[in-house]
Design an enzyme around this catalytic site. Structure first.
Site, PDB file in Angstrom:
ATOM      1  N   LYS A  17       0.776  -1.178  -0.115  1.00 16.10           N
ATOM      2  CA  LYS A  17       0.060   0.064   0.086  1.00 16.10           C
ATOM      3  C   LYS A  17       0.783   1.429  -0.043  1.00 16.10           C
ATOM      4  O   LYS A  17       0.560   2.109  -0.629  1.00 16.10           O
ATOM      5  CB  LYS A  17      -0.716   0.058   1.267  1.00 16.10           C
ATOM      6  CG  LYS A  17      -1.882  -0.919   1.482  1.00 16.10           C
ATOM      7  CD  LYS A  17      -3.022  -0.572   2.511  1.00 16.10           C
ATOM      8  CE  LYS A  17      -2.314  -0.424   4.098  1.00 16.10           C
ATOM      9  NZ  LYS A  17      -2.230  -1.923   4.276  1.00 16.10           N
ATOM     10  N   GLY A 353      22.922  -0.785  14.150  1.00 25.79           N
ATOM     11  CA  GLY A 353      22.289  -1.916  15.081  1.00 25.79           C
ATOM     12  C   GLY A 353      22.544  -1.630  16.397  1.00 25.79           C
ATOM     13  O   GLY A 353      23.418  -0.916  16.882  1.00 25.79           O
ATOM     14  N   CYS A 380      26.810   4.048  11.198  1.00 21.59           N
ATOM     15  CA  CYS A 380      26.345   4.057  12.892  1.00 21.59           C
ATOM     16  C   CYS A 380      27.169   3.098  13.488  1.00 21.59           C
ATOM     17  O   CYS A 380      28.408   3.121  13.704  1.00 21.59           O
ATOM     18  CB  CYS A 380      24.916   3.962  12.779  1.00 21.59           C
ATOM     19  SG  CYS A 380      24.444   4.796  14.411  1.00 21.59           S
ATOM     20  N   HIS A 505      22.883   8.175   9.559  1.00 21.14           N
ATOM     21  CA  HIS A 505      22.128   6.943   8.402  1.00 21.14           C
ATOM     22  C   HIS A 505      22.257   7.771   7.160  1.00 21.14           C
ATOM     23  O   HIS A 505      20.924   8.189   7.115  1.00 21.14           O
ATOM     24  CB  HIS A 505      20.987   6.794   9.224  1.00 21.14           C
ATOM     25  CG  HIS A 505      21.124   5.731  10.346  1.00 21.14           C
ATOM     26  ND1 HIS A 505      21.314   4.143  10.265  1.00 21.14           N
ATOM     27  CD2 HIS A 505      21.251   5.982  11.534  1.00 21.14           C
ATOM     28  CE1 HIS A 505      21.511   3.884  11.478  1.00 21.14           C
ATOM     29  NE2 HIS A 505      21.494   4.727  12.456  1.00 21.14           N
ATOM     30  N   GLU A 507      21.424   6.461   4.424  1.00 20.11           N
ATOM     31  CA  GLU A 507      20.408   5.758   3.878  1.00 20.11           C
ATOM     32  C   GLU A 507      19.059   6.459   3.528  1.00 20.11           C
ATOM     33  O   GLU A 507      18.193   6.102   2.770  1.00 20.11           O
ATOM     34  CB  GLU A 507      20.358   4.193   4.092  1.00 20.11           C
ATOM     35  CG  GLU A 507      19.729   3.923   5.263  1.00 20.11           C
ATOM     36  CD  GLU A 507      20.779   3.821   6.765  1.00 20.11           C
ATOM     37  OE1 GLU A 507      21.776   4.937   6.423  1.00 20.11           O
ATOM     38  OE2 GLU A 507      20.476   3.327   7.480  1.00 20.11           O
TER      39      GLU A 507
END
Ligand code: GLN
Length: 534
Positions: A17, A353, A380, A505, A507
């Site tokens: 969705k 993580g 990270c 981060h 990304e």
């Protein structure tokens, strides 16, 4: 006032969705409309920050430091606008606000109830922050029929009648399974799902039928007949190789025109050039590289969704197919394990993580990349393990560690920021965008091409600055710092082909239309590495 598109899901979860909504949003943006996207999540957590990425997938972090559902990552990748703290509303947040008001006495004299108090609060959230937008797309998480999504569905049902006519469209995403034994596409689950929605009082205006193979016209017509719709209201979104083909597919199905007609907005001209360019690059790769991703949640695709997409974006940029080799860090116990795991890879990426499990394997992986000149990208925790390796194996501090894993180590090369140790877990990390200044001539500066960058954070620990001089004497430099606090944000090893760790981060900010510079740089180094290997 903006126009509203509500996206609900039926039959089963995980139909995409979020991606459907985001792809539609990109088409509407392509027509010159200003589009805002939001997600309603029926669970009771205030935000997904405390949930396991293994169960719930990645936690996406917005520029303003909100921990949100991973679908917001799709919204940002497909659209030009950024999401923010108003973009992800959970039942937890709604109840929290209502109960806060109840305690304050705002409802004095009243019985506080799901209808109208919870639904009114949801309706307030529907319109919040929509001033600068023409179209707001809101995805309602969960599947129609779930008990916990009922208040959200009731709120969006009511909303249509609060708003001017022709300003609300309901899109229902369902699944049409293919039955191997009879060779048929079955529409019954869709019919039932539409009925379920009607029981709540919502009449779907458009169905997006997900399917494995393209639906034929008969199946579309049959679905339309049974669901009180016209043939043109049935949009088929069948499985495609890349999510970046979806805008083209929805456009071919006529979805953007359909929505605009229903909302009585002009069907302005558009171009799909950027999506065709991206799809063509994906379909026709000039190179192929394999990079290892070292983690512990490696068996669930959604755990690192932004990271995988950022790699794909760099692949699109270099017209390179990127194979990701998932390496379970718990399996890297010896140098021999590392040699075997990384024998045929051209880059090693260690993502963020939490927790001790598998961390020694990550440290060993970083050491392997450093010693064997394999491009290394540590994000990270991936940067923190690179620092630990360097302190242990180059500086000779055998007990160097992070306070996260060894609270009393004499050499806490990664340590807690003030106030972070023992902090409450929800929403207390260093979160969201912070400024970072990059050194002239560094790998990072070359990649970004600018001195000042803003990147998103989500962590509690930092590089301990007491060791920085010793690192730089031995060949590891801090090439990016936060100008206000002096916190180290980027670490590099200048003599290595490409070795970079960042505390943030990157990304989260990569898009297919503007791949992130660090991922572009890393993949470029991986391509070089693989061509040298022959
Ligand atoms: N666990 C580490 C910290 O809290 C790293 C977090 C991360 O990788 N996002 O600092």
């Amino acid at each position: 006032m903006a126009k509203y598109i509500f996206i609900t899901g039926g039959v089963m979860s995980a139909l995409g969705k979020g991606i459907t909504g985001a792809a539609l949003g990109s088409l509407l943006e392509g027509r010159g409309y200003r589009v805002l996207m939001k997600k309603f999540d029926p669970y009771l957590n205030i935000d997904p920050g405390t949930m396991s990425p293994f169960e719930h997938g990645e936690v996406f972090v917005t520029e303003d430091g909100t921990e949100t559902d991973l679908d917001l990552g799709h919204y940002e990748r497909f659209l030009s606008s950024n999401t923010n703290k108003y973009s992800n509303i959970t039942s937890g947040k709604v109840y929290d606000k209502v109960l806060e008001k109840e305690r304050r006495g705002d409802y004095l004299g009243q019985t506080v109830q799901v209808i109208p108090h919870i639904t009114d609060m949801i309706k307030e959230r529907i319109t919040k922050g929509d001033d600068d937008y023409d179209i707001v797309i809101i995805e309602v998480g969960g599947t129609v029929g779930d008990i916990e999504s009922l208040p959200f569905l009731e709120a969006i049902r009511q909303f249509k009648y609060d708003a001017p006519t022709n300003s609300v469209v309901y899109v229902h995403v369902t699944y049409v399974p293919y039955l191997e034994t009879s060779g048929e596409m079955k529409t019954k689950p869709t019919q039932h799902s539409v009925q379920k929605l009607m029981e709540i009082g919502i009449m779907a205006d458009i169905l997006v039928c997900r399917s494995r193979y393209p639906l034929n016209q008969d199946t579309k017509s049959k679905t339309a007949r049974f669901c009180n719709l016209r043939d043109e209201d049935i949009i088929n979104a069948f499985d495609v190789a890349s999510i970046y083909e979806i805008p083209i597919m929805l456009n071919k199905e006529g979805m953007d025109n359909l929505v605009l007609r229903k909302l009585q907005l002009d069907e302005k001209p558009y171009t799909l050039d950027k999506w065709y360019d991206i799809s063509n690059r994906i379909k026709d790769p000039k190179h192929e590289v394999t990079v290892a991703m070292v983690g512990k949640y490696v068996n669930l695709k959604d755990t690192y969704i932004s990271l995988r997409e950022a790699l794909n974006h760099a692949g699109i940029h270099h017209q390179t197919k990127i194979q990701v080799k998932l390496v379970d860090s718990e399996g890297i116990k010896t140098d021999e394990d590392a040699r075997n795991a990384f024998a045929n890879v051209s880059g090693i990426l260690t993502p963020g993580g939490f927790g001790e499990r598998g961390v020694e394997g990550k440290i060993r992986s970083s050491a392997y990349a450093r010693e064997n000149n394999i491009p290394y990208f540590g994000i990270c925790l991936g940067m923190q393990v690179a620092i630990i390796d360097f302190a242990r194996n180059v500086l000779g501090l055998a007990d160097a560690n992070s306070q996260e894993f060894a609270p009393f180590t004499p050499n806490p090369v990664i340590h807690y920021m003030a106030g972070q140790e023992g902090a409450e877990k929800g929403g207390t990390m260093r979160l969201g965008a912070y400024e970072c200044e990059l050194d002239e001539g560094s790998l990072a500066r070359t990649a970004y091409g600018v001195k000042t960058i803003h990147e998103r954070h989500r962590h509690r620990l930092e590089v301990n600055q007491d060791y920085l001089d010793r690192y730089s004497e031995q060949g590891l430099v801090i090439s990016g710092v936060n100008p206000g606090s002096g916190l180290p944000e980027v670490a590099e090893i200048p003599g290595h082909p490409w070795f970079l760790g960042c505390q943030f981060h990157p990304e989260f900010k990569s898009k297919p239309t503007s791949p992130h510079p660090l991922f572009v740089g890393f993949i470029s180094a991986a391509i070089n590495h693989s061509s040298q290997k022959g």
